[in-house]
Design a protein around this motif. Structure first.
Motif, PDB file in Angstrom:
ATOM      1  N   ALA A   6      11.386   3.757  -2.975  1.00  0.00           N
ATOM      2  CA  ALA A   6      10.365   4.466  -2.308  1.00  0.00           C
ATOM      3  C   ALA A   6       9.651   3.614  -1.409  1.00  0.00           C
ATOM      4  O   ALA A   6       8.981   4.184  -0.464  1.00  0.00           O
ATOM      5  CB  ALA A   6       9.422   4.955  -3.532  1.00  0.00           C
ATOM      6  N   SER A   7       9.549   2.265  -1.519  1.00  0.00           N
ATOM      7  CA  SER A   7       8.886   1.315  -0.693  1.00  0.00           C
ATOM      8  C   SER A   7       9.589   1.281   0.681  1.00  0.00           C
ATOM      9  O   SER A   7       9.184   1.410   1.805  1.00  0.00           O
ATOM     10  CB  SER A   7       8.675  -0.051  -1.249  1.00  0.00           C
ATOM     11  OG  SER A   7       8.055   0.002  -2.253  1.00  0.00           O
ATOM     12  N   LYS A   8      10.881   1.383   0.604  1.00  0.00           N
ATOM     13  CA  LYS A   8      11.857   1.202   1.750  1.00  0.00           C
ATOM     14  C   LYS A   8      11.596   2.360   2.719  1.00  0.00           C
ATOM     15  O   LYS A   8      11.515   2.535   3.680  1.00  0.00           O
ATOM     16  CB  LYS A   8      13.174   0.680   1.638  1.00  0.00           C
ATOM     17  CG  LYS A   8      14.174   0.703   2.511  1.00  0.00           C
ATOM     18  CD  LYS A   8      15.693   0.120   1.975  1.00  0.00           C
ATOM     19  CE  LYS A   8      16.390  -0.180   3.127  1.00  0.00           C
ATOM     20  NZ  LYS A   8      17.118   0.649   3.861  1.00  0.00           N
ATOM     21  N   VAL A 128       4.478   3.205  -2.405  1.00  0.00           N
ATOM     22  CA  VAL A 128       4.215   3.505  -1.058  1.00  0.00           C
ATOM     23  C   VAL A 128       3.428   2.606  -0.418  1.00  0.00           C
ATOM     24  O   VAL A 128       3.634   2.442   0.784  1.00  0.00           O
ATOM     25  CB  VAL A 128       3.492   4.902  -0.916  1.00  0.00           C
ATOM     26  CG1 VAL A 128       3.069   5.358   0.282  1.00  0.00           C
ATOM     27  CG2 VAL A 128       4.593   6.043  -1.601  1.00  0.00           C
ATOM     28  N   VAL A 129       2.548   2.261  -1.063  1.00  0.00           N
ATOM     29  CA  VAL A 129       1.930   0.802  -0.643  1.00  0.00           C
ATOM     30  C   VAL A 129       2.638  -0.218  -0.098  1.00  0.00           C
ATOM     31  O   VAL A 129       2.501  -0.733   0.905  1.00  0.00           O
ATOM     32  CB  VAL A 129       0.622   0.293  -1.591  1.00  0.00           C
ATOM     33  CG1 VAL A 129       0.111  -0.895  -1.054  1.00  0.00           C
ATOM     34  CG2 VAL A 129      -0.563   1.508  -1.622  1.00  0.00           C
ATOM     35  N   ARG A 130       3.595  -0.747  -0.750  1.00  0.00           N
ATOM     36  CA  ARG A 130       4.477  -1.465  -0.521  1.00  0.00           C
ATOM     37  C   ARG A 130       5.455  -1.226   0.682  1.00  0.00           C
ATOM     38  O   ARG A 130       6.150  -2.253   1.437  1.00  0.00           O
ATOM     39  CB  ARG A 130       5.328  -1.982  -1.988  1.00  0.00           C
ATOM     40  CG  ARG A 130       4.599  -2.753  -2.544  1.00  0.00           C
ATOM     41  CD  ARG A 130       5.216  -3.264  -4.076  1.00  0.00           C
ATOM     42  NE  ARG A 130       4.723  -3.791  -5.184  1.00  0.00           N
ATOM     43  CZ  ARG A 130       4.323  -3.141  -5.969  1.00  0.00           C
ATOM     44  NH1 ARG A 130       4.551  -1.983  -6.474  1.00  0.00           N
ATOM     45  NH2 ARG A 130       3.504  -3.882  -6.932  1.00  0.00           N
ATOM     46  N   GLY A 131       5.602   0.012   0.961  1.00  0.00           N
ATOM     47  CA  GLY A 131       6.229   0.366   2.072  1.00  0.00           C
ATOM     48  C   GLY A 131       5.439   0.423   3.509  1.00  0.00           C
ATOM     49  O   GLY A 131       5.615   0.041   4.475  1.00  0.00           O
ATOM     50  N   TRP A 132       4.134   0.762   3.211  1.00  0.00           N
ATOM     51  CA  TRP A 132       3.286   1.013   4.117  1.00  0.00           C
ATOM     52  C   TRP A 132       2.704  -0.341   4.665  1.00  0.00           C
ATOM     53  O   TRP A 132       2.421  -0.648   5.935  1.00  0.00           O
ATOM     54  CB  TRP A 132       1.974   1.709   3.580  1.00  0.00           C
ATOM     55  CG  TRP A 132       0.671   1.374   4.379  1.00  0.00           C
ATOM     56  CD1 TRP A 132       0.125   2.064   5.436  1.00  0.00           C
ATOM     57  CD2 TRP A 132      -0.382   0.497   4.128  1.00  0.00           C
ATOM     58  NE1 TRP A 132      -1.148   1.399   6.015  1.00  0.00           N
ATOM     59  CE2 TRP A 132      -1.475   0.359   5.010  1.00  0.00           C
ATOM     60  CE3 TRP A 132      -0.637  -0.673   3.344  1.00  0.00           C
ATOM     61  CZ2 TRP A 132      -2.426  -0.309   5.073  1.00  0.00           C
ATOM     62  CZ3 TRP A 132      -1.838  -1.404   2.950  1.00  0.00           C
ATOM     63  CH2 TRP A 132      -2.713  -1.246   4.288  1.00  0.00           C
ATOM     64  N   PHE A 133       2.355  -1.556   3.817  1.00  0.00           N
ATOM     65  CA  PHE A 133       2.095  -2.688   4.291  1.00  0.00           C
ATOM     66  C   PHE A 133       2.919  -3.490   5.490  1.00  0.00           C
ATOM     67  O   PHE A 133       2.259  -3.730   6.460  1.00  0.00           O
ATOM     68  CB  PHE A 133       1.919  -3.664   3.356  1.00  0.00           C
ATOM     69  CG  PHE A 133       1.339  -5.023   3.497  1.00  0.00           C
ATOM     70  CD1 PHE A 133       0.038  -5.211   3.849  1.00  0.00           C
ATOM     71  CD2 PHE A 133       2.113  -6.162   3.530  1.00  0.00           C
ATOM     72  CE1 PHE A 133      -0.627  -6.335   4.327  1.00  0.00           C
ATOM     73  CE2 PHE A 133       1.686  -7.493   3.979  1.00  0.00           C
ATOM     74  CZ  PHE A 133       0.347  -7.634   4.411  1.00  0.00           C
TER      75      PHE A 133
END
Length: 182
Positions: A6-8, A128-133
């Protein structure tokens, strides 16, 4: 930050959404939308039971762990856009809606988060945060200062930006103009 499917996907969706309009392809405007999205994510994390300020703490620890210092001069990074180039409030709101809609289409579980329970929602939003950052890092690389900056300078600038513009406590998403549906 850690690699989660989901992060990717969130990283790709956010980058694609910012690249989909001329104004949000402009790095300063993209950083504004990225920041507002971060504020919404921070409020959402607070709302699903994460400790207040978790987003800022995670960013601080991550940046410091990679050599960022507190000495970043944001005036060296930020630049002024003139009239028509600048993202207006309505355009920023539309860009936020576009990013949110694209994220919900790519990650349908965001819309069905109520069925997940608190722990499931928290894990999803942290992914999602780990993808946003890292999108913020990519945006800063496109700044004039970012094109010549060392990695530590880039991280320091992003950390300084987040300390300045992301909420320290729990600012709710509704206060930030981000649409929240339950």
């Amino acid at each position: 930050m850690s690699e989660h499917p989901a992060s990717k996907l969130a990283f790709e969706v956010i980058q694609r959404a910012l690249a989909s309009a001329a104004k949000t392809r402009e790095p300063m405007n993209a950083l504004v939308v990225w920041t507002e999205l971060g504020k919404g994510l921070s409020g959402t994390l607070d709302g699903v039971g994460a400790e207040p300020g978790l987003l800022r703490r995670v960013i601080s620890e991550w940046c410091q762990g990679r050599g960022a210092t507190e000495r970043a001069d944001l005036s060296r990074w930020a630049y002024r856009l003139e009239g028509k180039e600048r993202l207006g409030k309505l355009e920023a709101a539309m860009a936020m809606r576009r990013v949110q809609a694209d994220l919900e289409a790519a990650l349908p579980e965001l819309s069905a988060e109520a069925a997940m329970g608190d722990e499931g929602r928290k894990k999803l939003f942290l992914a999602v945060v780990r993808g946003w950052f890292p999108v913020g890092l990519e945006v800063l690389r496109d700044f004039p200062a970012g094109r010549v900056a060392k990695e530590e300078e880039l991280l320091s600038a992003l950390w300084a930006w987040c300390r300045r513009y992301l909420p320290a406590g729990g600012a709710g998403a509704a206060e930030l103009g981000v649409r929240v549906e339950r």
